[in-house]
Write a protein that holds these residues in place. Sequence first.
Motif, short mmCIF file in Angstrom:
data_model
loop_
_atom_site.label_atom_id
_atom_site.label_comp_id
_atom_site.label_asym_id
_atom_site.label_seq_id
_atom_site.Cartn_x
_atom_site.Cartn_y
_atom_site.Cartn_z
N CYS A 124 -44.91 26.18 9.37
CA CYS A 124 -45.17 26.06 7.93
C CYS A 124 -45.83 24.71 7.67
CB CYS A 124 -43.87 26.18 7.13
SG CYS A 124 -44.13 26.14 5.35
N PRO A 125 -47.11 24.68 7.32
CA PRO A 125 -47.79 23.40 7.08
C PRO A 125 -47.23 22.62 5.89
CG PRO A 125 -49.37 25.20 7.37
CD PRO A 125 -48.02 25.83 7.22
N PHE A 126 -46.46 23.27 5.03
CA PHE A 126 -45.92 22.59 3.85
C PHE A 126 -44.64 21.81 4.15
CE2 PHE A 126 -47.96 26.58 2.52
CZ PHE A 126 -48.98 26.08 1.75
N SER A 127 -44.19 21.81 5.41
CA SER A 127 -42.92 21.17 5.74
C SER A 127 -43.05 19.69 6.04
CB SER A 127 -42.29 21.87 6.95
OG SER A 127 -43.16 21.81 8.07
N ALA A 128 -44.25 19.16 6.12
CA ALA A 128 -44.44 17.74 6.43
C ALA A 128 -44.05 16.88 5.24
CB ALA A 128 -45.88 17.47 6.84
N GLY A 129 -43.71 15.63 5.51
CA GLY A 129 -43.35 14.70 4.45
C GLY A 129 -41.91 14.83 4.03
N SER A 130 -41.58 14.18 2.91
CA SER A 130 -40.20 14.21 2.43
C SER A 130 -39.90 15.45 1.59
CB SER A 130 -39.92 12.95 1.59
OG SER A 130 -40.68 12.97 0.40
N GLY A 131 -40.88 15.91 0.83
CA GLY A 131 -40.67 17.07 -0.02
C GLY A 131 -40.19 16.74 -1.42
N VAL A 132 -39.84 15.48 -1.67
CA VAL A 132 -39.36 15.10 -3.00
C VAL A 132 -40.44 15.25 -4.07
CG1 VAL A 132 -38.48 13.18 -4.39
CG2 VAL A 132 -37.54 13.61 -2.12
#
Length: 586
Positions: A124-132
């Motif tokens: 899932c490419p959207f899983s990078a970073g913190s997500g906040v």
Amino acid sequence: SFVDCVSVRQWKVYKTISKPAFVLNTCNWNVMIPMNKSCTQCASFLVRCVMGSLMGMEWYCFAALGILTAFLSFLMDLSVAKLLRAHQWLYSQLEGHCLLQFLCWTLYPVSLSALSTSFSQSICPFSAGSGVPEVRTILSGVDMPHYLSLTNLFAKYVGLICTLAAGSTVFLGKVGPFVHLSTMVGAYLNQLCTVLRGEKERTEGAMLVVAAAVGVASCFGAPISGVLFSVEVMSSHFALKNYCPCFFAAACGALTFHLLSMWSGEQETLQALFQTSFSEDLPFYPLEILVFAILGLLCGAGSCVYLFCHRWILLFIKTNKILIKVLSTEKALYSAMVVFLLASVTFPLSAGQYMASKLTIKQLLSSLLDSRQWTSQSHNASVVLQPNLCPWSEWIPSGNPYLTLGFFLFMKLWMLVLACTLPLPAGYFMPVFIYGAAIGRLFGEGLAFVSLNGVYLDQDRNPINPGGYALAGAAAFSGAVTHTLSPALLALELTGQSTHAAPILLATLVANALARSGQRPSFYDALSISKKLPHLPSLLKVCPRLSSVPIGKVLGPGGPVLERTAGPTEVQQVLNTCSQTQIPVR
């Protein structure tokens, strides 16, 4: 019939000719179940009746959210601890072989970081970073279903384990991603709650707001600061009806986290995660209040420098053609190269010995919060010869903690800014919290050195506690970076030190005032701007003269307007001549 499928005691079947049969409850529940429904629907209806008689169905989902999130947090900590011990064991077994130790020290985190990047990006490419920033956008009303999907949950969870297992070399945390994980769990529990209640439409707003508080509470066992974090960071408008669910779910998550820690043997009882031993007789002198305020100014100035470097590196990543090409095609290669550079710098047999690189994230914070003065302990030869007995002895390899702390602050500034560009699941709050603790520790050690020489205090009085300044510096710096006050409460819940509540809050307020003075965006706001997410900008920054615009110009000539200096005669005249129910005052 339904009675043939499910065994239910004290139920009677009544049949009529013109109406379908019903199952009547004889336990005074006043519930009727249609007989023409399927067994699954009837069973779901029974569950709703039994559970709904005690409390609302959504409260069970709130409790389940806290328990499940705490279990995921505990399982992640357990996995990361085993991977970190494996790395330390392998490094110790290669003692005497400098080249092999260097390869072990660098290639282990490089492999884990590359695995985290490739796995999360492929699933899932959207899983990078913190997500906040993404969760904040979702709570503002924007529909982003990909960020709450089950594949994102799996990819972010596994990728975050690999990121944390890289250790203090990469120097990243788990708070932000775990808030995102908690919201994903909350979204699926909200769907379950909607099915059990038999509703056609579902609203995720309240559940996601509660999940943001649970994410922080499950990481540190700090429910109150988790709720305050949800109020300050996650919600642009926090509804009062969400307070009780937030505290209930956060308390369930924090209690489950502590109970699991006791079961694993990490804690003997329900205590703070980073238990300290500050003196309660005289924790600080009244004159030190001014010194804590000065520390707040120092942390506020340091946060401005950090935020400037962070915004600059984000802009550089977005504009550099080479990095754009690499990050679009070879993200795993970029992560491996950056982590190799960071690991080479932190190698313990080189510059890493002046950065306490052997300590993990938890050990770094625990050592910085130690109440003893390192300047006096460094003269004890037995302590220096046995560093395994005291983790804080890693800070004084040459007997001079000022050199180590200063070098740590200088190196970790650009290293942390560089690590924020890695395209993998990672949190950025805990590293900032530790960086602020190092600032406070250096400040406290300098003050303790002055007091020991009789300049600040008399020799017969209690010494200065550098750990208190480290705790205040951690709260002030992290609060200034995020433009929040919740780190002050988090610092108290993490350590259980209510004696330092006043100076910690003062330092955090002063640091926030300096960080907000230039209308600069916070850390999370900068990420939202960089990712081009829907973001509500500051009205004062967009239009600085807005505060001086009279309200009459905004409302227009739609009716009479009262001046603030108007007397009873003017007010009575306007009331007699105006038929409107509301009259503006300027």
